[in-house]
Design an enzyme around this catalytic site. Sequence first.
Site: not given
Length: 223
Positions: A16, A91, A130, A162, A173
């Site tokens: 996005k 949101r 990642r 991470r 999430r």
Amino acid sequence: MSELNLVLLGPPGSGKGTQGDRLREDLELPYYATGDILREAVREQTELGREAKAYMDRGDLVPDEVIIGVIAERIAGHEAEDGFILDGFPRTVGQAEALEARMDELSKRLTAALLIDVSDDEVVRRLGGRRTCPNGHVFHVEFDPPQTEGVCDVCGAELQIRDDDKPDVIKHRLAQYREKTEPLVAWYDERGLLERVDGSKEPDVVAEDIRALLATLRMEEEA
Ligand SMILES: [Zn+2]
């Protein structure tokens, strides 16, 4: 030329932000990301900026009506007369309703809520791959692998995952995102404002799809 007033929606990892940057350049419209717009209002010390700062200084969330006020200050201005792009707000359905009410007062109308859609599996693949070194250099096992597995090309430090990029955390999430955003997506859909874009394709292809979609919307507006 009719206004192009857009809300961008999409899960973390949907691209996005990348697409938003491209839209901003292509369309030359002001781009309002909620965090940025609040910081700017605080820096410029507008009345609502000072109000927002009071909440931030206390470590509280800035209430919806203050955020909407800050956004309304901007979209009412000359800079947004050809349209705007909103990212990160609304949101929730409540925020979307409040935004619609303020836009009505300004005799403005949303052109579309653009949902950049990707599956949970694809998000996990993108974010979960990642690898980051302690100095902040970022690689991706699939899309941008380091020369030696597990070692930073730039500084030679060991690459790590991470906490934010661990699959369980990503899934959590995503679950939170879906819980909050699905009612919002349905709300825009009911109003005939939702436009879905397949975000699983290459970024260039997604950008092209969005461009074609917006051209169609503009033609419909002007017809
Ligand atoms: Zn490094």
